[in-house]
Design a protein around this motif. Structure first.
Motif, PDB file in Angstrom:
ATOM      1  N   PHE A 181      10.861  -3.586 -11.339  1.00  0.00           N
ATOM      2  CA  PHE A 181      10.632  -5.047 -10.315  1.00  0.00           C
ATOM      3  C   PHE A 181      12.564  -5.375  -9.457  1.00  0.00           C
ATOM      4  O   PHE A 181      12.514  -5.106  -7.965  1.00  0.00           O
ATOM      5  N   THR A 182      13.617  -4.562 -10.394  1.00  0.00           N
ATOM      6  CA  THR A 182      14.895  -4.943  -9.300  1.00  0.00           C
ATOM      7  C   THR A 182      14.837  -3.846  -8.029  1.00  0.00           C
ATOM      8  O   THR A 182      14.777  -3.943  -6.963  1.00  0.00           O
ATOM      9  N   GLU A 183      14.326  -2.361  -8.571  1.00  0.00           N
ATOM     10  CA  GLU A 183      14.032  -1.498  -7.287  1.00  0.00           C
ATOM     11  C   GLU A 183      12.927  -1.755  -6.888  1.00  0.00           C
ATOM     12  O   GLU A 183      12.823  -1.401  -4.882  1.00  0.00           O
ATOM     13  N   LEU A 184      12.205  -2.520  -6.676  1.00  0.00           N
ATOM     14  CA  LEU A 184      11.254  -2.783  -5.897  1.00  0.00           C
ATOM     15  C   LEU A 184      10.968  -3.620  -5.024  1.00  0.00           C
ATOM     16  O   LEU A 184      11.408  -3.564  -3.967  1.00  0.00           O
ATOM     17  N   ARG A 185      11.860  -4.725  -5.443  1.00  0.00           N
ATOM     18  CA  ARG A 185      12.569  -5.920  -4.191  1.00  0.00           C
ATOM     19  C   ARG A 185      13.468  -5.416  -2.946  1.00  0.00           C
ATOM     20  O   ARG A 185      14.092  -5.090  -2.331  1.00  0.00           O
ATOM     21  N   LEU A 186      14.409  -3.536  -4.054  1.00  0.00           N
ATOM     22  CA  LEU A 186      15.712  -3.118  -3.023  1.00  0.00           C
ATOM     23  C   LEU A 186      14.781  -2.703  -1.959  1.00  0.00           C
ATOM     24  O   LEU A 186      15.364  -2.502  -0.702  1.00  0.00           O
ATOM     25  N   TRP A 187      13.721  -1.581  -2.742  1.00  0.00           N
ATOM     26  CA  TRP A 187      13.086  -1.013  -1.651  1.00  0.00           C
ATOM     27  C   TRP A 187      12.163  -1.867   0.173  1.00  0.00           C
ATOM     28  O   TRP A 187      12.192  -1.615   0.874  1.00  0.00           O
ATOM     29  N   LYS A 188      11.913  -3.196  -0.532  1.00  0.00           N
ATOM     30  CA  LYS A 188      10.702  -4.172   0.277  1.00  0.00           C
ATOM     31  C   LYS A 188      12.226  -4.632   0.898  1.00  0.00           C
ATOM     32  O   LYS A 188      11.620  -4.409   2.178  1.00  0.00           O
ATOM     33  N   ASP A 189      13.593  -5.036   0.681  1.00  0.00           N
ATOM     34  CA  ASP A 189      14.661  -5.444   1.290  1.00  0.00           C
ATOM     35  C   ASP A 189      14.991  -4.679   2.407  1.00  0.00           C
ATOM     36  O   ASP A 189      15.298  -4.756   3.567  1.00  0.00           O
ATOM     37  N   ASN A 190      14.803  -2.968   2.694  1.00  0.00           N
ATOM     38  CA  ASN A 190      15.252  -1.888   3.274  1.00  0.00           C
ATOM     39  C   ASN A 190      13.658  -1.159   4.314  1.00  0.00           C
ATOM     40  O   ASN A 190      13.766  -0.433   4.597  1.00  0.00           O
ATOM     41  N   PHE A 191      12.871  -1.784   3.850  1.00  0.00           N
ATOM     42  CA  PHE A 191      11.098  -1.546   4.258  1.00  0.00           C
ATOM     43  C   PHE A 191      11.251  -1.072   5.612  1.00  0.00           C
ATOM     44  O   PHE A 191      11.692  -2.403   5.922  1.00  0.00           O
ATOM     45  N   ASN A 236       9.894   5.139  -9.599  1.00  0.00           N
ATOM     46  CA  ASN A 236      10.544   5.733  -9.741  1.00  0.00           C
ATOM     47  C   ASN A 236      10.864   7.098  -9.600  1.00  0.00           C
ATOM     48  O   ASN A 236      11.537   7.521  -9.881  1.00  0.00           O
ATOM     49  N   ASN A 237       9.768   7.381  -8.340  1.00  0.00           N
ATOM     50  CA  ASN A 237      10.381   8.370  -7.032  1.00  0.00           C
ATOM     51  C   ASN A 237      11.947   8.397  -6.642  1.00  0.00           C
ATOM     52  O   ASN A 237      11.703   8.847  -6.692  1.00  0.00           O
ATOM     53  N   ARG A 238      11.313   7.384  -6.397  1.00  0.00           N
ATOM     54  CA  ARG A 238      12.874   6.523  -6.130  1.00  0.00           C
ATOM     55  C   ARG A 238      14.029   6.725  -6.680  1.00  0.00           C
ATOM     56  O   ARG A 238      15.059   7.217  -6.256  1.00  0.00           O
ATOM     57  N   LYS A 239      13.318   6.194  -8.019  1.00  0.00           N
ATOM     58  CA  LYS A 239      14.904   5.785  -8.705  1.00  0.00           C
ATOM     59  C   LYS A 239      14.601   5.682  -9.923  1.00  0.00           C
ATOM     60  O   LYS A 239      13.606   4.430 -10.837  1.00  0.00           O
ATOM     61  N   PRO A 240      15.007   6.257 -11.191  1.00  0.00           N
ATOM     62  CA  PRO A 240      14.486   5.612 -12.872  1.00  0.00           C
ATOM     63  C   PRO A 240      14.403   5.252 -12.950  1.00  0.00           C
ATOM     64  O   PRO A 240      15.524   4.828 -12.908  1.00  0.00           O
ATOM     65  N   VAL A 241      13.148   4.747 -13.239  1.00  0.00           N
ATOM     66  CA  VAL A 241      13.199   2.945 -14.934  1.00  0.00           C
ATOM     67  C   VAL A 241      12.078   3.213 -15.659  1.00  0.00           C
ATOM     68  O   VAL A 241      11.850   4.806 -15.620  1.00  0.00           O
ATOM     69  N   THR A 257       0.988  -1.183  -0.020  1.00  0.00           N
ATOM     70  CA  THR A 257       0.132  -0.223  -0.200  1.00  0.00           C
ATOM     71  C   THR A 257       0.966   1.519  -0.103  1.00  0.00           C
ATOM     72  O   THR A 257       0.024   2.416   0.026  1.00  0.00           O
ATOM     73  N   THR A 258       2.390   0.650   0.314  1.00  0.00           N
ATOM     74  CA  THR A 258       2.711   2.206   0.217  1.00  0.00           C
ATOM     75  C   THR A 258       3.667   2.734  -1.222  1.00  0.00           C
ATOM     76  O   THR A 258       3.391   3.904  -1.904  1.00  0.00           O
ATOM     77  N   VAL A 259       3.534   1.893  -1.664  1.00  0.00           N
ATOM     78  CA  VAL A 259       4.150   1.542  -3.284  1.00  0.00           C
ATOM     79  C   VAL A 259       2.510   1.820  -3.738  1.00  0.00           C
ATOM     80  O   VAL A 259       3.052   3.019  -4.588  1.00  0.00           O
ATOM     81  N   ASP A 260       1.681   1.256  -3.768  1.00  0.00           N
ATOM     82  CA  ASP A 260       0.509   1.263  -5.110  1.00  0.00           C
ATOM     83  C   ASP A 260      -0.762   1.590  -4.292  1.00  0.00           C
ATOM     84  O   ASP A 260      -2.476   1.302  -4.479  1.00  0.00           O
ATOM     85  N   TYR A 261      -0.489   2.353  -4.293  1.00  0.00           N
ATOM     86  CA  TYR A 261      -1.773   3.451  -2.226  1.00  0.00           C
ATOM     87  C   TYR A 261      -2.955   3.501  -2.972  1.00  0.00           C
ATOM     88  O   TYR A 261      -3.489   3.538  -2.379  1.00  0.00           O
ATOM     89  N   GLY A 262      -3.154   4.070  -5.034  1.00  0.00           N
ATOM     90  CA  GLY A 262      -4.351   4.573  -5.237  1.00  0.00           C
ATOM     91  C   GLY A 262      -5.011   2.994  -5.547  1.00  0.00           C
ATOM     92  O   GLY A 262      -6.271   2.751  -6.350  1.00  0.00           O
ATOM     93  N   ASN A 263      -4.428   1.550  -5.600  1.00  0.00           N
ATOM     94  CA  ASN A 263      -4.799   0.489  -5.998  1.00  0.00           C
ATOM     95  C   ASN A 263      -6.581   0.199  -4.251  1.00  0.00           C
ATOM     96  O   ASN A 263      -5.945  -0.417  -3.618  1.00  0.00           O
ATOM     97  N   LYS A 264      -7.309   0.404  -5.372  1.00  0.00           N
ATOM     98  CA  LYS A 264      -8.704   0.010  -4.093  1.00  0.00           C
ATOM     99  C   LYS A 264      -8.662  -1.722  -4.221  1.00  0.00           C
ATOM    100  O   LYS A 264      -9.426  -2.390  -2.487  1.00  0.00           O
TER     101      LYS A 264
END
Length: 252
Positions: free
Chosen positions: A242-252, A230-235, A177-184
């Protein structure tokens, strides 16, 4: 049709028990033998086989004690991993017939270098590759391998039930929900999962259709997920996302 129930183990593992009407059964990823033996003896079930998805100890630790208790059983696992106690090794394209159902083997590399999943009659037992709302850490594989594995699971029919090996859902959804916050659909699913967990109930199994709607790791080609990453790192593509998302989750 086989009955599927969970045997809780450790703090958040699920050992999956499949049994038929003749009191025969198989178990998937028995990291601890004690709760399996207790469950089977209480229900007068005869263990005929063990299915292993990957080599981590919380999935394999019970093999020795179970084969001592039931010495004739077959133990199936990944060909590309060194797991003590296996009697049969498997890779994608293989299939096994157990309890009147055929289990097809899928390579789902990423969490480990030889991880496999078992697909049978609208059910997939995927170990630590796909979780509800998340996916496994990349301990041995590459982002490209894991994304390929997740897309392989994503291509299964929407109604396929997903039996993963951990109760990580509530934690995963806090990240999702942090990533996809508008997803009902995700917001509604999180409310349902929180209610289940608050009442001591499992969130698993989920389905492929649900995960396609709510799991950011299956939505790396989605515009909203890509925008958030993309707000964290341009993709610019699904793999970079996926690569950046997994890194984000690893440090969440």
């Amino acid at each position: 049709m086989l009955s599927v129930t969970s045997i809780p183990a450790f703090t958040d593992n699920y050992i999956w028990l499949l049994n038929n009407d003749e009191n025969q059964c198989i178990v998937v990823d028995p990291g601890d033998a004690a709760p399996v033996i207790e469950c089977l003896e209480a229900s007068s079930l005869q263990l005929i086989a063990i299915l292993i998805t990957h080599h981590h100890a919380d999935h394999t630790g019970g093999i020795n004690a179970l084969t001592e208790r039931w010495p004739e059983i077959k133990v199936y696992g990944p060909e590309k991993e060194n797991i003590r106690g296996l009697t049969h090794t498997l890779t994608e394209g293989d299939s096994i017939d157990l309890l009147g159902e055929t289990f097809d083997v899928l390579d789902v590399i990423g969490h480990t270098r030889g991880h496999i999943a078992y697909l049978t009659a609208g059910k997939v037992f995927c170990g630590d590759t796909l979780f509800s709302g998340g996916c496994g850490r990349l301990f041995e594989g590459t982002p490209e391998q894991m994304l390929r594995s997740l897309n392989k699971l994503k291509s299964l029919p929407d109604e396929t039930k997903v039996y993963c090996a951990h109760e990580y859902t509530a934690s995963n959804l806090r990240f999702a929900t942090t990533v996809d916050y508008g997803n009902k659909a995700l917001i509604d699913y999180q409310k349902n999962v929180n209610e289940l967990r608050n009442n001591g109930l499992s969130s698993i199994p989920t389905t492929i259709g649900v995960e396609k709607a709510i799991n950011p790791f299956l939505r790396c080609d989605n515009r909203d997920v890509m925008f958030s990453v993309n707000n964290r790192k341009p993709v610019t593509n699904e793999l970079e996302t996926f690569t950046e998302l997994r890194l984000w989750k690893d440090n969440f």
